[in-house]
Design an enzyme around this catalytic site. Structure first.
Site, short mmCIF file in Angstrom:
data_model
loop_
_atom_site.label_atom_id
_atom_site.label_comp_id
_atom_site.label_asym_id
_atom_site.label_seq_id
_atom_site.Cartn_x
_atom_site.Cartn_y
_atom_site.Cartn_z
N LYS A 159 -73.40 16.47 -7.70
CA LYS A 159 -74.67 16.80 -8.33
C LYS A 159 -74.91 18.28 -8.09
O LYS A 159 -75.07 18.73 -6.95
CB LYS A 159 -75.81 15.97 -7.73
CG LYS A 159 -77.19 16.35 -8.30
CD LYS A 159 -78.29 15.49 -7.68
CE LYS A 159 -79.68 15.96 -8.09
NZ LYS A 159 -80.75 15.14 -7.47
N ASP A 189 -81.03 11.18 -1.90
CA ASP A 189 -80.39 12.48 -1.71
C ASP A 189 -80.71 12.95 -0.29
O ASP A 189 -81.82 13.42 -0.02
CB ASP A 189 -80.93 13.51 -2.72
CG ASP A 189 -80.52 13.21 -4.15
OD1 ASP A 189 -80.10 12.08 -4.43
OD2 ASP A 189 -80.63 14.13 -4.99
N LYS A 241 -73.87 16.88 -3.15
CA LYS A 241 -74.88 17.68 -3.85
C LYS A 241 -74.87 19.08 -3.27
O LYS A 241 -74.76 19.25 -2.05
CB LYS A 241 -76.25 17.02 -3.71
CG LYS A 241 -77.40 17.76 -4.40
CD LYS A 241 -78.70 16.96 -4.27
CE LYS A 241 -79.91 17.77 -4.72
NZ LYS A 241 -81.17 17.00 -4.59
#
Length: 213
Positions: A173, A87, A148
């Site tokens: 996400k 991430d 994300k």
């Protein structure tokens, strides 16, 4: 949604995170069938402690203004230490300055450094809707696998409108401020593919409880 637990990334990323904090989180992730998102420094320990738990870690966290070369090396090191997914934080300052080529090249450096899935945190609380669209497009063009929403350290978190916007480009996400099954369900219904939450165990238990009612 029988696969809900596997779509939740139980997370501990605070500056005071200890090895014991990570072990506790991993025990909970293993119990509920969750994924985990942990600091890079604990990856080797975690991959040995609970090899059955899928591990994500963070790159360029939390501000995203490392150089592309540093982020790429972080990615290589993380995968070698046991990370299954990465991430990374987008360079928000470059994005706001309109330096789109630099933003895309930054993401491409991490994507090229590993074959593991890359999620890109665009830090939605700091962006206008125009910037969210532009960031999402750049992430998609750079070859990343997920968008994300937020780090949780940028003054806000995931919202339904942001998830809806971002899911036009890539799987999303939703992370930041998702603290209950009701929150998570709203994000899933908005199009989220994953949830990132420090209360992933609580969300999973609430999900189980409502299914049994």
């Amino acid at each position: 949604m029988d696969d809900v637990p596997s779509r939740i990334e139980h997370t501990v990323l605070g500056p005071e995170t200890t090895p014991n904090d990570v072990r506790t989180l991993l025990d909970e992730a293993s119990e509920y069938g969750l994924r985990a998102c942990i600091p890079p420094c604990y990856l080797e320990m975690a991959s040995e402690y609970t090899p059955e738990v899928e591990l994500a870690t963070v790159i360029g966290f939390p501000h995203g203004n490392n150089t592309p070369e540093v982020k790429a090396q972080e990615a290589v090191d993380a995968v070698e230490a046991g990370a299954d997914e990465l991430d990374m934080v987008v360079n928000v300052g470059r994005l706001k300055a309109g330096d789109d080529d630099a933003v895309q090249e930054d993401i491409e450096a991490v994507v090229a450094a590993t074959t593991q899935p890359v999620k890109v945190i665009i830090e939605t609380p700091l962006l206008t809707d125009e910037e969210k669209h532009r960031a999402s497009q750049l992430v998609a063009e750079a070859g990343a696998d997920f968008l994300k929403t937020a780090t949780g350290f940028g003054g806000g978190g995931a919202t339904v409108p942001d998830v809806e916007l971002m899911s036009e480009y890539l799987p999303v996400k939703a992370s930041g401020g998702v603290g209950s099954w009701a929150d998570a369900e709203a994000m899933f219904e908005a199009g989220a593919a994953r949830i990132g939450a420090s209360s992933g165990d609580k969300i999973a238990q609430e999900y189980v409880d409502q299914r049994e009612e």
